[in-house]
Design a protein around this motif. Structure first.
Motif, PDB file in Angstrom:
ATOM      1  N   THR A  23       2.555   2.375   2.491  1.00  0.00           N
ATOM      2  CA  THR A  23       2.448   3.055   3.778  1.00  0.00           C
ATOM      3  C   THR A  23       3.592   2.755   4.729  1.00  0.00           C
ATOM      4  OG1 THR A  23       1.049   1.241   4.528  1.00  0.00           O
ATOM      5  CG2 THR A  23      -0.065   3.191   3.661  1.00  0.00           C
ATOM      6  N   SER A  24       4.366   1.715   4.421  1.00  0.00           N
ATOM      7  CA  SER A  24       5.486   1.346   5.292  1.00  0.00           C
ATOM      8  C   SER A  24       6.739   1.135   4.464  1.00  0.00           C
ATOM      9  CB  SER A  24       5.170   0.045   6.044  1.00  0.00           C
ATOM     10  OG  SER A  24       4.056   0.200   6.881  1.00  0.00           O
ATOM     11  N   ARG A  34       0.820  -1.216   0.000  1.00  0.00           N
ATOM     12  CA  ARG A  34       0.000   0.000   0.000  1.00  0.00           C
ATOM     13  C   ARG A  34       0.853   1.264   0.000  1.00  0.00           C
ATOM     14  NH1 ARG A  34      -5.398  -1.239   1.162  1.00  0.00           N
ATOM     15  NH2 ARG A  34      -5.659  -3.428   0.592  1.00  0.00           N
ATOM     16  N   SER A  42      10.265   5.458  -2.016  1.00  0.00           N
ATOM     17  CA  SER A  42       8.947   6.065  -2.128  1.00  0.00           C
ATOM     18  C   SER A  42       8.240   5.456  -3.326  1.00  0.00           C
ATOM     19  CB  SER A  42       9.059   7.586  -2.281  1.00  0.00           C
ATOM     20  OG  SER A  42       9.768   7.910  -3.463  1.00  0.00           O
TER      21      SER A  42
END
Length: 127
Positions: free
Chosen positions: A55-56, A53, A70
């Motif tokens: 997010t981590s 996702r 990123s």
């Protein structure tokens, strides 16, 4: 092509590069993407990872603070920003995709352990 790296090249000691790992729609958002590097002597190291996702993130301890991962959803691309490069960073950098359930398995370094693997991009840091 499921994963394709780009952005490698020759850079001077202390310079920066941003590598890209373009993923197919089948992969992006569905797999953990990990970056690896293989040195001229053959050793392969884990560099870092980003979750499915986005997010981590996770990094090799020795690279924290210099390397940043990123992603861009619109481009289906994962980036590896490398700053303050050193000659010891010279390697072929590759990205691999693995199931999200394997997030804690960064010790897996073999191509066969991954669902998808790119062809790699050469990074050479001159002194």
């Amino acid at each position: 092509v499921h994963l394709e790296e780009s952005g490698g090249g020759l850079v001077q000691d202390g310079g920066s590069l941003r590598l890209s790992c373009a993923a197919s729609g089948r992969i992006f958002g569905n797999y953990v993407i990990r970056w690896f590097r293989q040195f001229p002597g053959g050793r392969r190291d884990f560099v870092g990872a980003i979750s499915d996702r986005g997010t981590s993130t996770d990094y090799a301890d020795s690279l924290k603070g210099r390397f940043t991962i990123s992603s861009d959803n619109a481009k289906r691309t994962v980036y590896l920003q490398m700053n303050n490069l050193e000659p010891g960073d010279t390697a072929v950098y590759s990205c691999g995709a693995i199931n999200p359930g394997a997030w804690d398995s960064s010790h897996l370094l073999t191509v066969a352990d991954y669902e998808f693997w790119g062809q790699g991009t050469q990074v050479t840091v001159s002194s």
